[in-house]
Design a protein around this motif. Structure first.
Motif, PDB file in Angstrom:
ATOM      1  N   LYS A 123      17.409   2.557 -38.193  1.00 44.08           N
ATOM      2  CA  LYS A 123      16.966   1.426 -39.014  1.00 44.08           C
ATOM      3  C   LYS A 123      17.554   1.513 -40.438  1.00 44.08           C
ATOM      4  O   LYS A 123      17.489   2.568 -41.060  1.00 44.08           O
ATOM      5  CB  LYS A 123      15.435   1.452 -39.067  1.00 44.08           C
ATOM      6  N   PHE A 124      18.100   0.414 -40.913  1.00 46.87           N
ATOM      7  CA  PHE A 124      18.644   0.271 -42.266  1.00 46.87           C
ATOM      8  C   PHE A 124      19.851   1.165 -42.553  1.00 46.87           C
ATOM      9  O   PHE A 124      20.249   1.316 -43.696  1.00 46.87           O
ATOM     10  CB  PHE A 124      17.572   0.524 -43.343  1.00 46.87           C
ATOM     11  N   TYR A 125      20.421   1.782 -41.536  1.00 44.21           N
ATOM     12  CA  TYR A 125      21.569   2.644 -41.805  1.00 44.21           C
ATOM     13  C   TYR A 125      22.850   1.822 -41.845  1.00 44.21           C
ATOM     14  O   TYR A 125      23.116   1.019 -40.967  1.00 44.21           O
ATOM     15  CB  TYR A 125      21.713   3.736 -40.739  1.00 44.21           C
ATOM     16  N   ARG A 126      23.630   2.032 -42.902  1.00 47.96           N
ATOM     17  CA  ARG A 126      24.934   1.382 -42.987  1.00 47.96           C
ATOM     18  C   ARG A 126      25.940   2.444 -43.416  1.00 47.96           C
ATOM     19  O   ARG A 126      25.660   3.244 -44.310  1.00 47.96           O
ATOM     20  CB  ARG A 126      24.930   0.265 -44.035  1.00 47.96           C
ATOM     21  N   ALA A 127      27.118   2.477 -42.766  1.00 45.89           N
ATOM     22  CA  ALA A 127      28.154   3.437 -43.184  1.00 45.89           C
ATOM     23  C   ALA A 127      28.634   3.000 -44.561  1.00 45.89           C
ATOM     24  O   ALA A 127      29.070   1.861 -44.719  1.00 45.89           O
ATOM     25  CB  ALA A 127      29.289   3.428 -42.176  1.00 45.89           C
ATOM     26  N   GLU A 128      28.510   3.917 -45.557  1.00 46.63           N
ATOM     27  CA  GLU A 128      28.683   3.410 -46.926  1.00 46.63           C
ATOM     28  C   GLU A 128      30.078   2.879 -47.223  1.00 46.63           C
ATOM     29  O   GLU A 128      30.239   2.004 -48.045  1.00 46.63           O
ATOM     30  CB  GLU A 128      28.239   4.435 -47.983  1.00 46.63           C
ATOM     31  N   ASP A 129      31.111   3.368 -46.488  1.00 48.38           N
ATOM     32  CA  ASP A 129      32.461   2.866 -46.778  1.00 48.38           C
ATOM     33  C   ASP A 129      32.549   1.369 -46.498  1.00 48.38           C
ATOM     34  O   ASP A 129      33.304   0.648 -47.112  1.00 48.38           O
ATOM     35  CB  ASP A 129      33.538   3.557 -45.934  1.00 48.38           C
ATOM     36  N   SER A 130      31.741   0.908 -45.522  1.00 47.64           N
ATOM     37  CA  SER A 130      31.845  -0.506 -45.172  1.00 47.64           C
ATOM     38  C   SER A 130      30.806  -1.359 -45.895  1.00 47.64           C
ATOM     39  O   SER A 130      30.979  -2.548 -46.058  1.00 47.64           O
ATOM     40  CB  SER A 130      31.686  -0.680 -43.662  1.00 47.64           C
ATOM     41  N   GLY A 135      20.705  -4.786 -37.338  1.00 47.20           N
ATOM     42  CA  GLY A 135      21.143  -5.379 -36.061  1.00 47.20           C
ATOM     43  C   GLY A 135      21.210  -4.342 -34.944  1.00 47.20           C
ATOM     44  O   GLY A 135      20.639  -4.536 -33.860  1.00 47.20           O
ATOM     45  N   LEU A 136      21.886  -3.216 -35.203  1.00 43.16           N
ATOM     46  CA  LEU A 136      22.067  -2.220 -34.136  1.00 43.16           C
ATOM     47  C   LEU A 136      20.746  -1.541 -33.775  1.00 43.16           C
ATOM     48  O   LEU A 136      20.539  -1.150 -32.636  1.00 43.16           O
ATOM     49  CB  LEU A 136      23.098  -1.163 -34.565  1.00 43.16           C
ATOM     50  N   TYR A 137      19.863  -1.411 -34.776  1.00 40.45           N
ATOM     51  CA  TYR A 137      18.556  -0.802 -34.515  1.00 40.45           C
ATOM     52  C   TYR A 137      17.782  -1.661 -33.495  1.00 40.45           C
ATOM     53  O   TYR A 137      17.193  -1.143 -32.541  1.00 40.45           O
ATOM     54  CB  TYR A 137      17.788  -0.689 -35.842  1.00 40.45           C
ATOM     55  N   GLY A 188      36.674   1.006 -37.793  1.00 44.73           N
ATOM     56  CA  GLY A 188      36.160   2.212 -37.127  1.00 44.73           C
ATOM     57  C   GLY A 188      35.039   2.865 -37.924  1.00 44.73           C
ATOM     58  O   GLY A 188      34.671   2.407 -39.017  1.00 44.73           O
ATOM     59  N   ILE A 189      34.499   3.946 -37.361  1.00 44.27           N
ATOM     60  CA  ILE A 189      33.366   4.643 -37.996  1.00 44.27           C
ATOM     61  C   ILE A 189      33.661   6.140 -38.008  1.00 44.27           C
ATOM     62  O   ILE A 189      34.012   6.706 -36.961  1.00 44.27           O
ATOM     63  CB  ILE A 189      32.056   4.382 -37.210  1.00 44.27           C
ATOM     64  N   PRO A 190      33.524   6.795 -39.160  1.00 50.25           N
ATOM     65  CA  PRO A 190      33.765   8.242 -39.192  1.00 50.25           C
ATOM     66  C   PRO A 190      32.839   8.972 -38.217  1.00 50.25           C
ATOM     67  O   PRO A 190      31.687   8.564 -38.038  1.00 50.25           O
ATOM     68  CB  PRO A 190      33.430   8.647 -40.634  1.00 50.25           C
ATOM     69  N   LYS A 191      33.357  10.036 -37.608  1.00 47.89           N
ATOM     70  CA  LYS A 191      32.619  10.789 -36.574  1.00 47.89           C
ATOM     71  C   LYS A 191      31.189  11.138 -36.999  1.00 47.89           C
ATOM     72  O   LYS A 191      30.224  10.920 -36.264  1.00 47.89           O
ATOM     73  CB  LYS A 191      33.331  12.114 -36.253  1.00 47.89           C
ATOM     74  N   HIS A 198      24.307   7.995 -36.539  1.00 50.82           N
ATOM     75  CA  HIS A 198      23.239   7.364 -37.336  1.00 50.82           C
ATOM     76  C   HIS A 198      23.205   5.843 -37.263  1.00 50.82           C
ATOM     77  O   HIS A 198      22.227   5.240 -37.677  1.00 50.82           O
ATOM     78  CB  HIS A 198      23.396   7.749 -38.811  1.00 50.82           C
ATOM     79  N   ILE A 199      24.305   5.228 -36.802  1.00 51.39           N
ATOM     80  CA  ILE A 199      24.392   3.787 -37.027  1.00 51.39           C
ATOM     81  C   ILE A 199      23.385   2.945 -36.235  1.00 51.39           C
ATOM     82  O   ILE A 199      23.200   1.784 -36.547  1.00 51.39           O
ATOM     83  CB  ILE A 199      25.820   3.240 -36.806  1.00 51.39           C
ATOM     84  N   PHE A 200      22.721   3.546 -35.254  1.00 49.22           N
ATOM     85  CA  PHE A 200      21.685   2.788 -34.539  1.00 49.22           C
ATOM     86  C   PHE A 200      20.306   2.982 -35.183  1.00 49.22           C
ATOM     87  O   PHE A 200      19.303   2.523 -34.662  1.00 49.22           O
ATOM     88  CB  PHE A 200      21.647   3.190 -33.059  1.00 49.22           C
TER      89      PHE A 200
END
Ligand code: ADP
Length: 490
Positions: free
Chosen positions: A436-443, A453-455, A424-427, A432-434
């Motif tokens: 460019k270059f954004y990654r949820a840092e926990d993962s 990819g999502l961008y 999952g992804i924190p609220k 932000h996950i779409f």
């Protein structure tokens, strides 16, 4: 309430009767001193005062009463003997009295005067109240205005001290203050500095912002005064509200020229590097296939197995490089689409087949509720589904079950949901996950990836007039979705 001051109890009795007959409340005092004490304690609308009394006479009492601020506006009717001396009359008026009545008292005349004075008293009281309320309002407004002046001054001092160009504008968009940095670019205080001819019109955007009341964020190039140099600036303007009403706007222009240049260099580097990497990689892929074909007949299974694994890794490398190339195409506006009418279901089926083959042990359940045709680039749509599915499996270390559902919305668009039971992804990160270059840092420390990819998926869906997004709960899983308009056969 009316106060009757008279030393004769009979007089008091008859006056009280007359007044009470007309439903008026009456209080009494049998001497000037007692009367004064009462006036100090209570508020009266009218005082009927006997002139001749032992001890303090009526005039002395009236003088004292008019000296009290509380009772100074209370009208007084003097009661006096018929043959009153003129000098007493003058004295009476001087002490603040307002009228005389001679004894014996004529009830009708008394009531006429009493009613007139009561009315007058009431009107004066109302006037005083209105005056008081007005005074308070004026004082409040003065105070509010001086507070506002202080706040405006404070805001202007802050805006002068920051390194950005800053301005404030009235609620109608008219610029009312600019800081010193403004004049490095603009000549007039009332007009935005000149912008690059290729950029969006700042005036149009500004007018639109004022009309909608929404905050503005835009990038523009300003020309430096007395030079031909343009520099990129980020404009941010926010409304200042009071009681939910916009009272002014505060805006800043931040110089982002260097940031823009390094971004451009990075984009150029990505573009060149991915191009350069792609050519040798294509050759490696071709040679690997040749090698595989020549080894297979020898029956050397160990080598064949190694070659297959190499191919899987080469395929991953190929995807990464393709993604990087796509990014640079998006940046330069060169991402091309080969749009045609196509059936969505077969495309999804074939993607799922590929995913099943390349991800051992995974389960992808398809729930298709839409057999539809769409107009678009089937390979690009395939790319989105692959990306969503690969992520769903990648970010689900404990469950390899993924569900893909399609359904029609409002007979206008088809929606594709890809649901996983992963991390999952924190609220606060979902928005932000779409990017460019954004990654949820926990993962990002546990799973490999570049955050592009999502961008690319977002760009592809936007270019198909669709919507995209995610619904997710941390620790429980996510549903990634996209929609595209459907085409009706007839
Ligand atoms: P990458 O996976 O290479 O990091 P993406 O652009 O595909 O890049 O995804 C961006 C980020 O979104 C990921 O780093 C991850 O934090 C998050 N993410 C994407 N898909 C999922 C998913 N199914 N479950 C949880 N997090 C996800």
């Amino acid at each position: 309430m009316i106060l009757v001051i008279d030393d004769s109890p009979e007089n008091i009795f008859s006056l009280k009767k007359i007044l009470e007959l007309h439903n008026l409340e009456v209080d009494t005092a049998l001497s000037g001193e007692e009367g004064l004490k009462k006036v100090l304690k209570f508020t009266y609308a009218l005082i009927i005062l006997d002139v001749q009394m032992p001890g303090m006479d009526g005039f002395e009492v009236a003088e004292a009463i008019t000296g009290y601020s509380k009772a100074k506006d209370t009208p007084i009717i003097f009661l006096s003997a018929l043959s009153i001396d003129k000098k007493y009359i003058t004295r009476g008026y001087a002490s603040g009295a307002v009228d005389y009545i001679t004894k014996p008292v004529d009830a009708d005349i008394l009531m006429l005067k009493v009613k007139t004075f009561l009315k007058l008293y009431e009107q004066t009281r109302e006037l005083n109240q209105i005056q008081q309320a007005l005074r308070e309002e004026i004082e409040y407004k003065n105070q509010a205005q001086s507070e506002l002046r202080e706040r405006v001054q404070e805001l202007r001092s802050i805006l002068e001290s920051i390194p950005q160009i800053a301005f404030t504008a009235k609620s109608n968009g008219k610029i009312e203050f600019v800081n010193q940095h403004w004049f490095n670019y603009g000549q007039l205080e009332s007009e935005f500095p000149p912008t690059h001819p290729e950029d969006k019109s700042i005036i149009e955007e500004w007018n639109n912002t004022i009309a909608t009341g929404q905050p503005l964020t835009m990038e523009v190039r300003f020309k430096k005064r007395r030079s031909e140099d343009y520099r990129w600036h980020l404009l941010k303007a926010l409304p200042v509200k009071e009681d939910d009403m916009i009272v002014k706007w505060v805006g800043t222009f931040t110089d982002i020229e260097e940031q823009k240049q390094s971004e451009q260099k990075k984009d150029e580097f990505i573009s060149i590097a991915s191009h350069e990497l792609k050519t040798p990689l294509t050759s490696i892929k071709a040679y690997l296939q040749l090698l595989q074909r020549s080894i297979e007949p020898t029956g050397n299974n160990v080598v064949v197995n190694y070659l297959q694994r190499t191919q899987v890794q080469i395929e991953k490398l190929h995807h990464l490089i393709t993604d990087l190339l796509d990014i640079s195409k998006i940046e330069s506006g060169k991402l091309k689409f080969n749009k045609k009418l196509f059936d969505l279901n077969p495309v999804i089926q074939s993607v799922v087949e590929t995913i099943r083959q390349t991800n051992e042990g995974c389960k992808v359940l398809i729930k298709s509720n839409a057999d539809v045709q769409v107009f678009g680039d089937s390979e690009r749509i395939e790319q989105v589904v692959i990306n969503y599915l690969t992520n769903a499996l990648k970010y689900s270390p404990d469950s390899k079950e993924v569900e893909l559902e399609t359904f029609i919305l409002n007979n206008k668009e088809v929606r594709v949901n890809i649901k996983d039971n992963g991390i999952g992804i924190p609220k606060e990160k979902q928005a932000h996950i779409f990017q460019k270059f954004y990654r949820a840092e926990d993962s990002s420390s546990r799973f490999q990836g570049l955050g592009i990819g999502l961008y690319i998926c977002a760009e592809i869906i936007k270019r198909h007039d669709g919507k995209y997004g995610v619904q997710s709960e941390q620790g429980k899983g996510s549903v990634f979705y996209f929609t595209i308009p459907i085409v009706h056969n007839n």
